[in-house]
Design a protein around this motif. Structure first.
Motif, PDB file in Angstrom:
ATOM      1  N   ARG A  84     -32.273 -24.116 -21.796  1.00  0.00           N
ATOM      2  CA  ARG A  84     -31.203 -24.914 -21.169  1.00  0.00           C
ATOM      3  C   ARG A  84     -31.610 -26.374 -21.032  1.00  0.00           C
ATOM      4  O   ARG A  84     -30.864 -27.277 -21.406  1.00  0.00           O
ATOM      5  N   PHE A  97     -21.793 -30.559 -27.026  1.00  0.00           N
ATOM      6  CA  PHE A  97     -22.843 -30.531 -26.009  1.00  0.00           C
ATOM      7  C   PHE A  97     -22.400 -29.687 -24.807  1.00  0.00           C
ATOM      8  O   PHE A  97     -23.127 -28.797 -24.334  1.00  0.00           O
ATOM      9  N   PRO A 113     -27.050 -19.450 -16.916  1.00  0.00           N
ATOM     10  CA  PRO A 113     -27.709 -18.176 -16.592  1.00  0.00           C
ATOM     11  C   PRO A 113     -26.790 -17.130 -15.973  1.00  0.00           C
ATOM     12  O   PRO A 113     -27.040 -15.936 -16.122  1.00  0.00           O
ATOM     13  N   GLU A 150     -22.319 -25.962 -25.697  1.00  0.00           N
ATOM     14  CA  GLU A 150     -23.677 -25.405 -25.764  1.00  0.00           C
ATOM     15  C   GLU A 150     -24.207 -25.117 -24.359  1.00  0.00           C
ATOM     16  O   GLU A 150     -24.854 -24.099 -24.114  1.00  0.00           O
ATOM     17  N   ILE A 151     -23.946 -26.032 -23.456  1.00  0.00           N
ATOM     18  CA  ILE A 151     -24.402 -25.846 -22.070  1.00  0.00           C
ATOM     19  C   ILE A 151     -23.750 -24.606 -21.453  1.00  0.00           C
ATOM     20  O   ILE A 151     -24.428 -23.747 -20.894  1.00  0.00           O
ATOM     21  N   LYS A 200     -25.162 -21.322 -22.542  1.00  0.00           N
ATOM     22  CA  LYS A 200     -26.527 -20.992 -22.119  1.00  0.00           C
ATOM     23  C   LYS A 200     -26.697 -20.904 -20.609  1.00  0.00           C
ATOM     24  O   LYS A 200     -27.817 -20.742 -20.125  1.00  0.00           O
ATOM     25  N   LEU A 241     -31.450 -28.440 -24.136  1.00  0.00           N
ATOM     26  CA  LEU A 241     -30.118 -28.890 -24.565  1.00  0.00           C
ATOM     27  C   LEU A 241     -29.941 -30.355 -24.198  1.00  0.00           C
ATOM     28  O   LEU A 241     -29.442 -31.159 -24.982  1.00  0.00           O
ATOM     29  N   VAL A 291     -26.899 -39.498 -21.295  1.00  0.00           N
ATOM     30  CA  VAL A 291     -26.239 -38.209 -21.510  1.00  0.00           C
ATOM     31  C   VAL A 291     -25.968 -37.485 -20.190  1.00  0.00           C
ATOM     32  O   VAL A 291     -24.860 -37.012 -19.943  1.00  0.00           O
ATOM     33  N   GLU A 332     -31.214 -29.802 -13.685  1.00  0.00           N
ATOM     34  CA  GLU A 332     -32.259 -29.429 -12.743  1.00  0.00           C
ATOM     35  C   GLU A 332     -32.100 -27.955 -12.435  1.00  0.00           C
ATOM     36  O   GLU A 332     -30.977 -27.465 -12.284  1.00  0.00           O
ATOM     37  N   LEU A 347     -28.134 -35.168 -16.737  1.00  0.00           N
ATOM     38  CA  LEU A 347     -29.374 -34.584 -16.247  1.00  0.00           C
ATOM     39  C   LEU A 347     -29.187 -33.108 -15.962  1.00  0.00           C
ATOM     40  O   LEU A 347     -28.064 -32.607 -15.837  1.00  0.00           O
ATOM     41  N   SER A 384     -29.129 -21.046 -10.220  1.00  0.00           N
ATOM     42  CA  SER A 384     -29.904 -22.160  -9.675  1.00  0.00           C
ATOM     43  C   SER A 384     -29.946 -23.346 -10.638  1.00  0.00           C
ATOM     44  O   SER A 384     -30.740 -24.258 -10.488  1.00  0.00           O
ATOM     45  N   THR A 385     -29.100 -23.300 -11.673  1.00  0.00           N
ATOM     46  CA  THR A 385     -29.061 -24.375 -12.672  1.00  0.00           C
ATOM     47  C   THR A 385     -27.956 -25.364 -12.333  1.00  0.00           C
ATOM     48  O   THR A 385     -26.833 -24.963 -12.019  1.00  0.00           O
ATOM     49  N   LYS A 386     -28.278 -26.640 -12.405  1.00  0.00           N
ATOM     50  CA  LYS A 386     -27.250 -27.653 -12.211  1.00  0.00           C
ATOM     51  C   LYS A 386     -27.375 -28.735 -13.273  1.00  0.00           C
ATOM     52  O   LYS A 386     -28.393 -29.429 -13.351  1.00  0.00           O
ATOM     53  N   PHE A 387     -26.326 -28.845 -14.123  1.00  0.00           N
ATOM     54  CA  PHE A 387     -26.247 -29.932 -15.094  1.00  0.00           C
ATOM     55  C   PHE A 387     -25.328 -31.010 -14.542  1.00  0.00           C
ATOM     56  O   PHE A 387     -24.359 -30.717 -13.828  1.00  0.00           O
ATOM     57  N   SER A 388     -25.614 -32.234 -14.900  1.00  0.00           N
ATOM     58  CA  SER A 388     -24.693 -33.316 -14.607  1.00  0.00           C
ATOM     59  C   SER A 388     -24.556 -34.125 -15.887  1.00  0.00           C
ATOM     60  O   SER A 388     -25.545 -34.643 -16.411  1.00  0.00           O
ATOM     61  N   ILE A 389     -23.352 -34.157 -16.474  1.00  0.00           N
ATOM     62  CA  ILE A 389     -23.211 -34.856 -17.757  1.00  0.00           C
ATOM     63  C   ILE A 389     -22.092 -35.889 -17.686  1.00  0.00           C
ATOM     64  O   ILE A 389     -21.155 -35.770 -16.908  1.00  0.00           O
ATOM     65  N   ASN A 390     -22.237 -36.915 -18.524  1.00  0.00           N
ATOM     66  CA  ASN A 390     -21.296 -38.027 -18.504  1.00  0.00           C
ATOM     67  C   ASN A 390     -20.028 -37.686 -19.267  1.00  0.00           C
ATOM     68  O   ASN A 390     -20.087 -37.212 -20.396  1.00  0.00           O
TER      69      ASN A 390
END
Lengths: 372, 372
Positions: A269, B74, B83, B77-78, B81, A272, A302, A306, A304, B103-109
């Protein structure tokens, strides 16, 4: 030359031999496959600059002896598409091969077998035997860290040291290292210290049947693997392999025990995001005090990511360390399903991954990336 | 904007929408996927110059309405994947999307949704309905003969003529032609005469569920297909499609009835040789007198192949005719498993393949190659 053969048997042998044949060779005759019919045996040979494969079968009816070289890819495609299981192949005096099956008849142009290079001579008297699965595992573990660049050719190989009932295989592209150690093996006592091209080993690994034993013979500049009806030759790389023993740190100041697949899916992940950004870096933050493990990646253009990870134990000092996630992913794939021991010292010194499983010992070493 | 959705539902909708999105567009916002949350419905939109796809779902919990455009590949894909099955997505005032799962945290523009083009307006009042499998078959049959070259843009499309309870779909790249005719359909009586880009139809064909009905509406320069929760828009090609009715010969002087798969596997073999040679030509020799059918190909630099074929009947004059085997292979794949009727006149006039099966009528036409 004239022989009858079954399509299924012939196809399998041809595909095995084709592994050594490259269409990009500068020596035209090496784009061909050499076929020899002698006595009751049909022998197929394929070769490129690095590896040669010779495979034979007695499941053939030889009507007339002889030898020919045929354009490998084209010939194999033809055999695969023939309509019937029974195939009759014959060569005329103009080096033309006739291929008959059912009502189909191909006639294709061959090459003079006298221009085909002879295979290296390797003395098999002092060979030793290794289990197929064991050899395959050793190759698959170490090939990941071989260098793909030709700037230091020796690093494109896998370094094998066999001595005193112990086998060590190691590879490094200078950013990471992968090592397997097997002890208590029924190996020869003689010392071997050789470097075999990684690409050759990868081809060998794909051919090996895990259940069979492999006979290994090593000469001054060649290694020969014999299994079933196949001989697999690879040249050895010349020169001294760098001393890797001092690269693996003996002590660590932070120890993390974690489930391999959990860390792997988390890395998938995070990468990516790191792949979409410019630098391909992820950061692992381990805190013994707060008892948490956080994987993160940040590419301002792009976004972040965590993620806090479940783990088994942390022992030692807190650490934040950044690295190329692709290296960690490769290492985790090699280490497989079990628990993984990660050992860290400082954010700029290489860290290690070791498998909890007993038996063989695997060490993966990754050099971190400086991010400040 | 803020909503909760299940990963499996969201992934399927995203993949459907992604079909319309190209990473090679010159309009940056079109590399994105538009996501709108309104009332109880989540709507996803993807578009390129030719096609637009809008798909919606009510299997979503919308907490706050809103719209955003996110980088399509993008983002997808996130999502794939993540969890956990539960996903929470929210947008802040800086057009950043937060994606949380486990427990996954994405931050995308994201991108400003106000810059996203509006979809075409197509009146659906006068639409008609066609069965999914039927439409898919029509597309798959005709798309093979659409031109891949942009020199005559109209030939990159499929020509549909719907009139008087009859549907004709035809395509030609000027070397071959593929036509389907369906009669007795529950179609509208209104005349439609439109050309739809082949590539758009191919994407549509991949999305269609054979079991469902498709609602088709045609406006001046757009066609809209509606099925389930999806709207699929394609532009129409402008200009007159060439008149193809006179291209198909009404009479033949040689008739060959042969099993389709038999001829297809023979063509596969012969084209191995023709592809290796310079000209990619095979020759079919039909003799009513000797009662035989021979397929052959000869490339002096490579070799030759010859094969006599089993057939059901020959009626008419002997003929030798040469052609591009790839065209015959495509035509045979479309005609499927049954017996095929081939009709020939002279070695330089196009020949036809027709399916024995009843129901719909398929005609494949291939222009021969002059070899002397």
């Amino acid at each position: 030359m004239k022989f009858k053969i079954k399509k299924s048997i012939f196809t399998k042998k041809l595909i095995d031999t084709e592994r050594a044949i490259s269409s990009k060779t500068t020596i035209p005759v090496l784009t061909g496959i050499k076929i020899s019919a002698e006595d009751t045996t049909l022998t197929l040979t394929g070769s490129n600059a690095d590896i040669s494969i010779e495979t034979l079968t007695n499941n053939v009816e030889i009507i007339e002896e002889g030898t020919i070289v045929l354009p490998a890819r084209f010939f194999i495609e033809i055999i695969k598409k023939l309509p019937e299981e029974d195939i009759l192949i014959s060569i005329n005096e103009n080096l033309q091969a006739s291929i008959e099956s059912g009502s189909t008849k191909f006639s294709i142009n061959g090459l003079d077998p006298n221009t085909y290079p002879t295979l290296p001579i390797v003395d098999t008297k002092n060979g030793f035997v290794i289990n197929g699965k064991k050899l395959k595992d050793i190759i698959d573990t170490t090939v990941i860290a071989t260098s793909k660049q030709e700037s230091r050719p020796i690093l494109t190989g896998i370094h094998f040291i066999i001595n005193n009932q112990k086998l060590i295989a190691v590879s490094t592209d200078s950013h990471r290292l992968s090592q397997v150690e097997e002890t208590g093996e029924n190996l020869v006592d003689k010392l071997y210290d050789v470097v075999i091209p990684g690409r050759a080993m990868l081809e060998l690994s794909r051919m090996i049947d895990e259940k069979e034993d492999i006979n290994v013979s090593i000469s001054e500049n060649q290694v020969l693997f014999i299994f079933k009806e196949t001989k697999f030759y690879s040249r050895l790389l010349e020169g001294m392999y760098p001393d890797t023993t001092h690269l693996i740190p003996e002590e660590s100041t932070t120890h993390l025990l974690i489930d391999g697949p959990t860390l792997l899916s988390s890395i998938d992940r995070a990468s990516l995001l790191s792949h979409a950004g410019r630098n391909n870096v992820v950061k692992l933050s381990i805190s013994d005090i707060n008892s948490n493990v956080v994987l993160s990646s940040n590419s301002p253009d792009v976004g972040l990511v965590e993620e806090s990870l479940n783990f088994d134990s942390i022992v030692g000092e807190d650490i934040e360390i950044s690295f190329n996630p692709d290296y960690l992913r490769d290492a985790l794939r090699v280490l497989g399903q079990g628990k993984i021991n990660l050992g860290f010292t400082t954010p700029l010194r290489p860290f290690t991954l070791k498998n909890e499983d007993n038996g063989k010992q695997i060490v993966e070493l990754i050099t971190p990336i400086r991010t400040y």
